[in-house]
Write a protein that holds these residues in place. Structure first.
Motif, PDB file in Angstrom:
ATOM      1  N   GLN A  34       0.848  -1.208   0.000  1.00 54.99           N
ATOM      2  CA  GLN A  34       0.000   0.000   0.000  1.00 54.99           C
ATOM      3  C   GLN A  34       0.876   1.249   0.000  1.00 54.99           C
ATOM      4  N   ARG A  35       1.897   1.231   0.833  1.00 54.75           N
ATOM      5  CA  ARG A  35       2.815   2.378   0.943  1.00 54.75           C
ATOM      6  C   ARG A  35       3.533   2.592  -0.400  1.00 54.75           C
ATOM      7  N   ALA A  36       3.980   1.489  -0.991  1.00 56.30           N
ATOM      8  CA  ALA A  36       4.690   1.581  -2.279  1.00 56.30           C
ATOM      9  C   ALA A  36       3.774   2.112  -3.369  1.00 56.30           C
ATOM     10  N   ALA A  37       2.521   1.657  -3.344  1.00 55.00           N
ATOM     11  CA  ALA A  37       1.574   2.115  -4.363  1.00 55.00           C
ATOM     12  C   ALA A  37       1.364   3.622  -4.267  1.00 55.00           C
ATOM     13  N   SER A  38       1.331   4.135  -3.036  1.00 48.12           N
ATOM     14  CA  SER A  38       1.126   5.581  -2.885  1.00 48.12           C
ATOM     15  C   SER A  38       2.332   6.362  -3.414  1.00 48.12           C
ATOM     16  N   LEU A  39       3.515   5.751  -3.363  1.00 47.24           N
ATOM     17  CA  LEU A  39       4.710   6.421  -3.908  1.00 47.24           C
ATOM     18  C   LEU A  39       4.790   6.276  -5.436  1.00 47.24           C
ATOM     19  N   ALA A  40       4.387   5.093  -5.917  1.00 44.94           N
ATOM     20  CA  ALA A  40       4.495   4.839  -7.357  1.00 44.94           C
ATOM     21  C   ALA A  40       3.385   5.510  -8.153  1.00 44.94           C
ATOM     22  N   ASP A 144      11.410  12.558 -14.648  1.00 43.95           N
ATOM     23  CA  ASP A 144      10.766  13.020 -13.411  1.00 43.95           C
ATOM     24  C   ASP A 144       9.944  11.908 -12.748  1.00 43.95           C
ATOM     25  N   GLY A 145      10.135  10.676 -13.186  1.00 45.18           N
ATOM     26  CA  GLY A 145       9.384   9.548 -12.623  1.00 45.18           C
ATOM     27  C   GLY A 145      10.122   8.914 -11.453  1.00 45.18           C
ATOM     28  N   GLN A 146       9.603   7.759 -10.999  1.00 42.32           N
ATOM     29  CA  GLN A 146      10.219   7.108  -9.849  1.00 42.32           C
ATOM     30  C   GLN A 146      10.257   5.588 -10.021  1.00 42.32           C
ATOM     31  N   VAL A 147      11.259   4.996  -9.386  1.00 41.55           N
ATOM     32  CA  VAL A 147      11.374   3.536  -9.330  1.00 41.55           C
ATOM     33  C   VAL A 147      11.100   3.148  -7.879  1.00 41.55           C
ATOM     34  N   VAL A 148      10.094   2.314  -7.651  1.00 45.07           N
ATOM     35  CA  VAL A 148       9.691   1.968  -6.284  1.00 45.07           C
ATOM     36  C   VAL A 148       9.808   0.459  -6.085  1.00 45.07           C
ATOM     37  N   ILE A 149      10.534   0.093  -5.058  1.00 48.26           N
ATOM     38  CA  ILE A 149      10.817  -1.330  -4.812  1.00 48.26           C
ATOM     39  C   ILE A 149      10.301  -1.719  -3.428  1.00 48.26           C
ATOM     40  N   VAL A 150       9.559  -2.840  -3.369  1.00 40.14           N
ATOM     41  CA  VAL A 150       9.223  -3.464  -2.078  1.00 40.14           C
ATOM     42  C   VAL A 150      10.005  -4.762  -2.036  1.00 40.14           C
ATOM     43  N   ASP A 151      10.850  -4.934  -1.040  1.00 40.22           N
ATOM     44  CA  ASP A 151      11.584  -6.198  -1.015  1.00 40.22           C
ATOM     45  C   ASP A 151      12.266  -6.455   0.316  1.00 40.22           C
ATOM     46  N   GLU A 152      12.871  -7.642   0.344  1.00 40.14           N
ATOM     47  CA  GLU A 152      13.518  -8.101   1.566  1.00 40.14           C
ATOM     48  C   GLU A 152      14.966  -7.608   1.550  1.00 40.14           C
ATOM     49  N   LEU A 153      15.315  -6.697   2.430  1.00 41.88           N
ATOM     50  CA  LEU A 153      16.672  -6.139   2.453  1.00 41.88           C
ATOM     51  C   LEU A 153      17.379  -6.508   3.757  1.00 41.88           C
ATOM     52  N   VAL A 200      18.167   7.114  -4.074  1.00 40.41           N
ATOM     53  CA  VAL A 200      17.033   6.889  -3.177  1.00 40.41           C
ATOM     54  C   VAL A 200      16.549   8.223  -2.611  1.00 40.41           C
ATOM     55  N   PHE A 201      15.226   8.456  -2.637  1.00 42.52           N
ATOM     56  CA  PHE A 201      14.691   9.656  -1.994  1.00 42.52           C
ATOM     57  C   PHE A 201      13.702   9.339  -0.876  1.00 42.52           C
ATOM     58  N   ASP A 202      13.334   8.065  -0.744  1.00 37.14           N
ATOM     59  CA  ASP A 202      12.418   7.705   0.338  1.00 37.14           C
ATOM     60  C   ASP A 202      12.641   6.234   0.685  1.00 37.14           C
ATOM     61  N   GLU A 203      12.656   5.947   1.989  1.00 34.77           N
ATOM     62  CA  GLU A 203      12.822   4.542   2.403  1.00 34.77           C
ATOM     63  C   GLU A 203      12.097   4.330   3.725  1.00 34.77           C
ATOM     64  N   SER A 204      11.327   3.261   3.807  1.00 33.16           N
ATOM     65  CA  SER A 204      10.701   2.911   5.087  1.00 33.16           C
ATOM     66  C   SER A 204      10.839   1.408   5.288  1.00 33.16           C
ATOM     67  N   ARG A 205      10.897   1.015   6.556  1.00 36.93           N
ATOM     68  CA  ARG A 205      11.146  -0.407   6.853  1.00 36.93           C
ATOM     69  C   ARG A 205      10.145  -0.954   7.853  1.00 36.93           C
ATOM     70  N   SER A 206       9.930  -2.272   7.768  1.00 35.34           N
ATOM     71  CA  SER A 206       9.096  -2.973   8.749  1.00 35.34           C
ATOM     72  C   SER A 206       9.669  -4.374   8.921  1.00 35.34           C
ATOM     73  N   MET A 207       8.976  -5.215   9.653  1.00 38.17           N
ATOM     74  CA  MET A 207       9.422  -6.590   9.938  1.00 38.17           C
ATOM     75  C   MET A 207      10.871  -6.620  10.432  1.00 38.17           C
ATOM     76  N   LEU A 208      11.108  -5.935  11.538  1.00 37.78           N
ATOM     77  CA  LEU A 208      12.441  -5.862  12.152  1.00 37.78           C
ATOM     78  C   LEU A 208      13.498  -5.408  11.150  1.00 37.78           C
ATOM     79  N   GLY A 209      13.135  -4.473  10.342  1.00 35.33           N
ATOM     80  CA  GLY A 209      14.086  -3.861   9.422  1.00 35.33           C
ATOM     81  C   GLY A 209      14.362  -4.653   8.167  1.00 35.33           C
ATOM     82  N   SER A 210      13.674  -5.802   7.976  1.00 32.78           N
ATOM     83  CA  SER A 210      14.038  -6.639   6.828  1.00 32.78           C
ATOM     84  C   SER A 210      13.138  -6.431   5.607  1.00 32.78           C
ATOM     85  N   LEU A 211      11.981  -5.790   5.782  1.00 36.80           N
ATOM     86  CA  LEU A 211      11.098  -5.515   4.644  1.00 36.80           C
ATOM     87  C   LEU A 211      11.114  -4.009   4.387  1.00 36.80           C
ATOM     88  N   ALA A 212      11.493  -3.638   3.171  1.00 35.97           N
ATOM     89  CA  ALA A 212      11.673  -2.207   2.888  1.00 35.97           C
ATOM     90  C   ALA A 212      10.846  -1.769   1.698  1.00 35.97           C
TER      91      ALA A 212
END
Lengths: 232, 372
Positions: A34-40, A144-153, A200-212
């Motif tokens: 959901q968060r990624a969709a709002s950025l993309a 002026d577009g963006q590349v948005v990634i949801v993944d395990e970091l 990178v211009f925006d980054e947020s994390r969850s799942m003890l820092g492993s999902l970004a």
């Protein structure tokens, strides 16, 4: 391997992929999408290229945000599952599903998408494939577009990294049995994005820092070398 | 270094039923040049190490494509090593910048999942299917990329039988030892010995027992006294107690049931026992056959015979067919297809898309019958 054991695990993977991912992440993956969709999709009618759409969970979030989506995946079973659950946007023309590999994105035109995005696809790829794909993403996204990634970091905090190392074998085995996923933690996505000419211009994390959720845009200062030269 | 390799060999022999991935990408053997052979394989670690070892002394490029850490045949049949993975590996590994030709060699058993013509159309690479086993690669290359019959057929000889016995006995003995350690530590060693003995016995003799029409039941009745007797003997030697002997007989029965439930599916000599496709048959439309011989080239059981005078093939060994689908996937004329129990034709395009046993379409559950 016993063909029965292997096939029983693999054949049901597409149907149980979404529910499995939701369960294993305790709901963190849908929230990250959901968060990624709002950025993309900053505005309705944003033209989005989704890489590795799988069964279409993230595609739904992008469409709900108002995007027009071209979604690609190489797996016919996953795409068929996606087509079943996304019949309406397919009929309306706001979604196009294509069976192709990420490696064939070199056929796409330069600066042709407002956003390029991927959810849990990059961690399933080899380093070579990821590097190739990020260079293509950098090429096809508009300046002026963006590349948005949801993944395990890899987590940034040391204790989180230690916890990840201690539990990884178990969670990886569980993920394979439940969803068929064979992901690997990406160690340095920011560095890989930088090598592809993205910052990178925006980054947020969850799942003890492993999902970004990582959002990047084209780095104007970077002189992007021709792909063949970079690969050589 | 050598110790690590031995440890990995042992671990992989015991844990063969589980995926063991290695990083996909480009490897070199010797000092390859722009004209050196390009060999593609899946990223099951044991396979990659065997390919690299077999090529020692030669100059070659090895492109490791993702097969999700599963061996080539299983991955190709399950859609994990497919046209998409091969195109991806060829385009992203950097091989295109290093060679001047566009010819590559795939293991023959990949033919079930990788469409050579589709790879050529989408990437410009011309694929050939090499020998079944990596150890035959030097002989194949020395012969000018030609296979003899021994390179074309899968084997289930002593070595392969022992490998499968290890693959089943390893996890079974670990699990039983853990359970025993918790409830009855003294039974741990006998149970481990029992697991290995029964696994070796089953994989060495089960399919060689006399069968007949009631093949499975008859083999079971012949094997069970052996397994139970052997187990009872081991239990008696270790503890001598009646309870231990009774437990050994029960666990022998359970182990035997586990090992024989899908015995055929654990071997390359039969298709899996529990799929609809077991009752399918390969059918040849001789009018469509143009004598390309790709079926003859990729069949791992040598079911086909070339008819040079008419430039056709015939299915001369129907009974050997394991329904892997390689011939259906590769035939450019769609002259080969499966027919189901009711005689309905399964479209080759469906097999190409959803692989062996329509695995992909069953996963999706569209409610439609893809075969007709």
């Amino acid at each position: 391997m016993s063909s029965l054991v292997l096939m029983k695990i693999l054949e049901s993977a597409p149907a149980r992929y979404e529910a499995g991912m939701r369960l294993l992440s305790l709901g963190a993956i849908p929230r990250a999408q959901q968060r990624a969709a709002s950025l993309a999709v900053p505005t309705p009618n944003t033209r989005v290229l989704e890489l590795g759409c799988g069964t279409g969970a993230y595609t739904r979030a992008l469409l709900a945000a108002g995007a027009r989506v071209d979604a690609i995946d190489h797996d016919p079973a996953m795409l068929e599952q996606a087509a079943l659950s996304l019949a309406t946007p397919l009929a309306q023309g706001t979604l196009v599903l294509r069976e192709t590999t990420a490696a064939e994105t070199d056929a796409l035109a330069d600066d042709s998408y407002d956003s390029v995005t991927a959810s849990l696809a990059l961690s399933e790829m080899s380093g070579d494939e990821r590097a190739w794909l990020l260079r293509q993403a950098s090429r096809v996204v508009k300046p002026d577009g963006q590349v948005v990634i949801v993944d395990e970091l890899r987590p940034k905090l040391r204790w989180q990294r230690l916890l990840l190392v201690a539990t990884r074998w178990f969670t990886a085995a569980l993920a394979w049995l439940v969803t068929g996923s064979t992901s690997q933690v990406i160690a340095d996505l920011e560095g890989e994005l930088g090598a592809a000419g993205l910052e990178v211009f925006d980054e947020s994390r969850s799942m003890l820092g492993s999902l970004a959720v990582v959002a990047a845009r084209r780095c104007e200062r970077a002189e992007r070398a021709p792909l063949e030269q970079e690969a050589a | 270094m050598a110790n690590t390799a031995i440890l990995r060999d042992v671990a992989q022999a015991v844990l063969r039923l589980f995926p063991w991935p290695t990083e996909p990408g480009l490897r070199t053997v010797g000092t390859p040049g722009p004209e050196s052979p390009v060999i593609i394989t899946g990223n099951y670690d044991l396979t990659v190490r065997r390919v690299l070892a077999a090529l020692r002394g030669l100059d070659a490029w090895v492109v490791v494509a993702s097969s999700r850490g599963i061996n080539v045949w299983c991955a190709a049949a399950g859609g994990m090593l497919s046209t998409a993975q091969v195109i991806t590996a060829l385009k992203t590994s950097g091989i295109e910048q290093r060679v001047s030709q566009r010819r590559a060699l795939l293991p023959q058993l990949a033919a079930t999942g990788v469409e050579a013509r589709e790879v050529a159309r989408r990437s410009g690479w011309k694929l050939r299917f090499g020998p079944v086993y990596a150890e035959d690669l030097p002989r194949y290359l020395a012969a000018g990329s030609r296979k003899d019959d021994s390179m074309r057929r899968v084997r289930f000889a002593t070595r392969e039988r022992l490998e499968m016995a290890c693959a089943w006995a390893g996890p079974a003995s670990i699990l039983l030892a853990l359970v025993a350690a918790f409830f009855r530590p003294a039974w741990a060693i006998p149970l481990v010995v029992q697991s290995w003995a029964i696994a070796i016995m089953v994989f060495m003799v089960y399919d060689r027992l006399p069968g007949g029409e009631m093949i499975t039941r008859r083999r079971w009745l012949l094997t069970w006294p052996l397994a139970a007797g052997l187990s009872a003997l081991v239990a008696a030697l270790f503890s001598g107690g009646t309870a231990a002997v009774a437990a050994a007989v029960v666990s022998a029965t359970a182990l035997l049931a586990l090992l024989t439930f899908d015995f055929d599916g654990s071997t390359p000599i039969e298709g899996g026992s529990h799929f609809d496709s077991r009752d399918w048959a390969i059918t040849l439309d001789t009018d469509l056959c143009k004598g390309v011989y790709s079926c003859w080239e990729v069949c791992p059981e040598a079911c086909f015979e070339k008819l040079e005078d008419t430039r056709k093939v015939e299915i001369s060994q129907h009974q050997r067919c394991v329904k892997c689908g390689a011939c259906v996937v590769q035939c450019p004329q769609d002259a080969l297809f499966f027919t189901d129990q009711e005689g309905r034709r399964i479209d080759p395009a469906v097999i190409r898309r959803f692989k062996l046993n329509l695995i992909g379409s069953r996963g999706v559950d569209t409610g439609s019958d893809p075969g007709v």
